[in-house]
Design a protein around this motif. Sequence first.
Motif, mmCIF file in Angstrom:
data_model
loop_
_atom_site.group_PDB
_atom_site.id
_atom_site.type_symbol
_atom_site.label_atom_id
_atom_site.label_comp_id
_atom_site.label_asym_id
_atom_site.label_seq_id
_atom_site.Cartn_x
_atom_site.Cartn_y
_atom_site.Cartn_z
ATOM 1 N N ASP B 33 0.853 -1.173 0.000
ATOM 2 C CA ASP B 33 0.000 0.000 0.000
ATOM 3 C C ASP B 33 0.899 1.236 0.000
ATOM 4 O OD1 ASP B 33 -2.161 -1.498 2.547
ATOM 5 O OD2 ASP B 33 -1.880 -1.992 0.421
ATOM 6 N N SER B 49 -3.636 11.023 1.292
ATOM 7 C CA SER B 49 -4.346 9.987 0.553
ATOM 8 C C SER B 49 -3.630 8.654 0.679
ATOM 9 C CB SER B 49 -4.458 10.374 -0.931
ATOM 10 O OG SER B 49 -5.291 9.464 -1.620
ATOM 11 N N TYR B 50 -4.418 7.583 0.570
ATOM 12 C CA TYR B 50 -3.938 6.197 0.690
ATOM 13 C C TYR B 50 -4.492 5.392 -0.477
ATOM 14 C CZ TYR B 50 -4.567 1.310 2.097
ATOM 15 O OH TYR B 50 -4.618 -0.061 2.118
ATOM 16 N N ILE B 51 -3.660 4.443 -0.968
ATOM 17 C CA ILE B 51 -4.134 3.504 -1.977
ATOM 18 C C ILE B 51 -3.601 2.123 -1.640
ATOM 19 C CG2 ILE B 51 -2.214 3.998 -3.567
ATOM 20 C CD1 ILE B 51 -4.262 3.622 -5.888
ATOM 21 N N GLY B 55 -4.856 -1.151 -5.709
ATOM 22 C CA GLY B 55 -5.534 0.063 -6.170
ATOM 23 C C GLY B 55 -7.030 0.066 -5.941
ATOM 24 N N ILE B 58 -9.137 3.108 -1.607
ATOM 25 C CA ILE B 58 -8.584 4.464 -1.645
ATOM 26 C C ILE B 58 -9.228 5.293 -0.547
ATOM 27 C CG2 ILE B 58 -8.660 6.612 -2.981
ATOM 28 C CD1 ILE B 58 -8.130 4.945 -5.500
ATOM 29 N N TYR B 60 -9.102 9.469 1.190
ATOM 30 C CA TYR B 60 -8.641 10.847 1.076
ATOM 31 C C TYR B 60 -8.920 11.587 2.371
ATOM 32 C CZ TYR B 60 -8.676 9.971 -3.978
ATOM 33 O OH TYR B 60 -8.461 9.452 -5.229
ATOM 34 N N THR B 69 -6.876 13.070 -6.772
ATOM 35 C CA THR B 69 -7.095 11.679 -7.154
ATOM 36 C C THR B 69 -5.777 10.921 -7.079
ATOM 37 O OG1 THR B 69 -8.856 12.350 -8.686
ATOM 38 C CG2 THR B 69 -7.938 10.124 -8.946
ATOM 39 N N SER B 71 -3.616 7.421 -7.684
ATOM 40 C CA SER B 71 -3.631 6.246 -8.555
ATOM 41 C C SER B 71 -2.244 5.628 -8.549
ATOM 42 C CB SER B 71 -4.053 6.617 -9.982
ATOM 43 O OG SER B 71 -3.125 7.519 -10.553
#
Lengths: 107, 117
Positions: B33, B49-51, B55, B58, B60, B69, B71
């Motif tokens: 991650d 933010s985290y992803i 993916g 997500i 924020y 955004t 990605s």
Amino acid sequence: DIQLTQSPSFLSAFVGDRVTITCRASQDISSYLAWYQQKPGKAPKLLIYAASTLQGGVPLRFSGSGSGTEFTLTISSLQPEDFATYYCQQVKIYPRAFGPGTKVDIK
Amino acid sequence: EVLLVESGGGLVQPGGSLRLSCAASGFTFSSYDMNWVRQAPGKGLESVSYISSSGTIIYYADSVKGRFTISRDNAKNSLYLQMDSLRAEDTAVYYCARDSRSDFDFWGQGTLVTVSS
């Protein structure tokens, strides 16, 4: 969201002093807490995770303790390279908030 | 050696857009991650933010929701942050950070974003 507070926000100490920084969480986060050191102009560096586990390569004078809502970071004998700002971070839920920081300055 | 290198920062007018990139190397990027963290001048750290590694998950911060955004391209070992409708309060150094689930264990050197007319 979980909020973190740190105390003190600033401390002035001598080389060789024992220093303790406290981090409090607004709700129980078990041991989901990390500590970071940041020097001016540099990225934060991980010191401690899971409240008390020392990251590899971090000097043994650093230690962490606590669980639930109250945590401490202790530097047993402050060294010249330890003058920096220290942040706690809760990693239990998102957003993974940071505390406001504690600046450790030389006396 | 784990390396994270951010790029794409700069000066942009209020209301403008920027795309930050973070090039990762030295580890299996697709297994981790990732996060974006920012620090306004003289201020503390803010998780932006985290992803998740795939993916699919997500998050924020409320301060950027609807404008930023996150990605990733696991084939290119890269993380991105598209920043639209930028405001003066978005001025900060932006760091990408690897998420080890218990902490952010590696950080890039940061890229400065300045929003000003």
